[in-house]
Design a protein around this motif. Sequence first.
Motif, PDB file in Angstrom:
ATOM      1  N   GLU A  21      14.394  25.960  -8.603  1.00 27.80           N
ATOM      2  CA  GLU A  21      15.492  26.503  -7.801  1.00 27.80           C
ATOM      3  C   GLU A  21      16.069  27.801  -8.364  1.00 27.80           C
ATOM      4  O   GLU A  21      16.574  28.629  -7.632  1.00 27.80           O
ATOM      5  CB  GLU A  21      16.615  25.464  -7.672  1.00 27.80           C
ATOM      6  CG  GLU A  21      16.244  24.241  -6.870  1.00 27.80           C
ATOM      7  CD  GLU A  21      15.572  23.152  -7.713  1.00 27.80           C
ATOM      8  OE1 GLU A  21      15.194  23.413  -8.885  1.00 27.80           O
ATOM      9  OE2 GLU A  21      15.402  22.039  -7.193  1.00 27.80           O
ATOM     10  N   GLU A  62      36.373  22.420 -15.840  1.00 29.28           N
ATOM     11  CA  GLU A  62      35.215  23.290 -16.063  1.00 29.28           C
ATOM     12  C   GLU A  62      35.316  23.906 -17.457  1.00 29.28           C
ATOM     13  O   GLU A  62      36.375  24.385 -17.848  1.00 29.28           O
ATOM     14  CB  GLU A  62      35.221  24.397 -15.009  1.00 29.28           C
ATOM     15  CG  GLU A  62      34.268  25.523 -15.246  1.00 29.28           C
ATOM     16  CD  GLU A  62      34.493  26.690 -14.289  1.00 29.28           C
ATOM     17  OE1 GLU A  62      33.869  27.733 -14.526  1.00 29.28           O
ATOM     18  OE2 GLU A  62      35.273  26.580 -13.332  1.00 29.28           O
ATOM     19  N   ASN A 103      19.966  30.507  -6.249  1.00 30.49           N
ATOM     20  CA  ASN A 103      20.371  29.151  -5.887  1.00 30.49           C
ATOM     21  C   ASN A 103      21.899  29.027  -5.809  1.00 30.49           C
ATOM     22  O   ASN A 103      22.509  28.218  -6.510  1.00 30.49           O
ATOM     23  CB  ASN A 103      19.792  28.153  -6.896  1.00 30.49           C
ATOM     24  CG  ASN A 103      19.796  26.734  -6.371  1.00 30.49           C
ATOM     25  OD1 ASN A 103      19.750  26.494  -5.178  1.00 30.49           O
ATOM     26  ND2 ASN A 103      19.867  25.778  -7.283  1.00 30.49           N
ATOM     27  N   LYS A 135      25.707  28.160  -5.109  1.00 33.73           N
ATOM     28  CA  LYS A 135      26.399  26.906  -4.794  1.00 33.73           C
ATOM     29  C   LYS A 135      27.892  27.118  -4.985  1.00 33.73           C
ATOM     30  O   LYS A 135      28.323  27.640  -6.008  1.00 33.73           O
ATOM     31  CB  LYS A 135      25.891  25.780  -5.702  1.00 33.73           C
ATOM     32  CG  LYS A 135      26.424  24.412  -5.344  1.00 33.73           C
ATOM     33  CD  LYS A 135      25.731  23.320  -6.160  1.00 33.73           C
ATOM     34  CE  LYS A 135      26.158  21.947  -5.679  1.00 33.73           C
ATOM     35  NZ  LYS A 135      25.510  20.864  -6.432  1.00 33.73           N
ATOM     36  N   VAL A 139      30.585  22.616  -6.121  1.00 31.87           N
ATOM     37  CA  VAL A 139      29.983  21.976  -7.284  1.00 31.87           C
ATOM     38  C   VAL A 139      30.530  20.564  -7.449  1.00 31.87           C
ATOM     39  O   VAL A 139      31.612  20.235  -6.956  1.00 31.87           O
ATOM     40  CB  VAL A 139      30.224  22.804  -8.563  1.00 31.87           C
ATOM     41  CG1 VAL A 139      29.544  24.158  -8.468  1.00 31.87           C
ATOM     42  CG2 VAL A 139      31.714  22.951  -8.848  1.00 31.87           C
ATOM     43  N   ASP A 175      27.125  19.499 -12.632  1.00 38.44           N
ATOM     44  CA  ASP A 175      26.469  20.758 -12.287  1.00 38.44           C
ATOM     45  C   ASP A 175      26.724  21.782 -13.395  1.00 38.44           C
ATOM     46  O   ASP A 175      27.794  21.803 -14.018  1.00 38.44           O
ATOM     47  CB  ASP A 175      27.012  21.335 -10.976  1.00 38.44           C
ATOM     48  CG  ASP A 175      26.536  20.593  -9.737  1.00 38.44           C
ATOM     49  OD1 ASP A 175      25.661  19.712  -9.853  1.00 38.44           O
ATOM     50  OD2 ASP A 175      27.063  20.894  -8.647  1.00 38.44           O
ATOM     51  N   GLY A 185      26.353  25.996 -13.814  1.00 35.77           N
ATOM     52  CA  GLY A 185      26.088  27.218 -13.074  1.00 35.77           C
ATOM     53  C   GLY A 185      26.266  28.453 -13.942  1.00 35.77           C
ATOM     54  O   GLY A 185      26.854  28.398 -15.024  1.00 35.77           O
ATOM     55  N   TYR A 225      23.424  27.844  -9.407  1.00 40.35           N
ATOM     56  CA  TYR A 225      23.212  26.474  -9.872  1.00 40.35           C
ATOM     57  C   TYR A 225      21.834  26.398 -10.514  1.00 40.35           C
ATOM     58  O   TYR A 225      20.823  26.512  -9.842  1.00 40.35           O
ATOM     59  CB  TYR A 225      23.347  25.538  -8.674  1.00 40.35           C
ATOM     60  CG  TYR A 225      23.071  24.079  -8.915  1.00 40.35           C
ATOM     61  CD1 TYR A 225      23.598  23.408 -10.011  1.00 40.35           C
ATOM     62  CD2 TYR A 225      22.299  23.356  -8.015  1.00 40.35           C
ATOM     63  CE1 TYR A 225      23.351  22.066 -10.201  1.00 40.35           C
ATOM     64  CE2 TYR A 225      22.053  22.012  -8.194  1.00 40.35           C
ATOM     65  CZ  TYR A 225      22.588  21.368  -9.299  1.00 40.35           C
ATOM     66  OH  TYR A 225      22.345  20.033  -9.477  1.00 40.35           O
ATOM     67  N   ARG A 251      21.457  20.667 -14.462  1.00 41.37           N
ATOM     68  CA  ARG A 251      22.199  19.450 -14.107  1.00 41.37           C
ATOM     69  C   ARG A 251      22.256  18.528 -15.321  1.00 41.37           C
ATOM     70  O   ARG A 251      21.223  18.239 -15.935  1.00 41.37           O
ATOM     71  CB  ARG A 251      21.487  18.746 -12.943  1.00 41.37           C
ATOM     72  CG  ARG A 251      22.073  17.431 -12.564  1.00 41.37           C
ATOM     73  CD  ARG A 251      23.172  17.593 -11.551  1.00 41.37           C
ATOM     74  NE  ARG A 251      23.825  16.293 -11.374  1.00 41.37           N
ATOM     75  CZ  ARG A 251      25.105  16.134 -11.215  1.00 41.37           C
ATOM     76  NH1 ARG A 251      25.891  17.181 -11.154  1.00 41.37           N
ATOM     77  NH2 ARG A 251      25.619  14.948 -11.082  1.00 41.37           N
TER      78      ARG A 251
END
Length: 126
Positions: free
Chosen positions: A21, A48, A61, A63, A66, A70, A72, A95, A98
């Motif tokens: 991705e 975060e 990718n 996003k 979130v 996730d 990023g 993103y 994971r």
Amino acid sequence: MAGMRIICEGEVIEADLLEGEAPGICRYMRAVLPLDGTMVHAKFAGEETIVMVPFFADQENPKLNVVPGDIGYYPGRQTICLFYGETKPFGEVSYFARVRSNLDGLARCGHKLLEVGHLPVRLEVI
């Protein structure tokens, strides 16, 4: 599948790199690891944590919505963002990874950051 290990405050968090991705960002991450740095907490976006990285990359990718676990990259800002709880980013992140183990440990680091401001962190390829 290639992965990344995040070590902070004795916590070991493992994440899968999403090579299919976000191949460019994953390639940049692998190239700079291992990396010793500083983790800080987001100021307004929610649960975060943020780590500076020594590269610039274009959006991949994208996003916006979130979820915990996730990971990023903010395009053009040289930061990776590790989302451990309820978060509303200011814009789309790329993103690229994971969390696959110890999301609770990442949350403990996040809560500690709210108390102390910054913590040493090590990122490694696994």
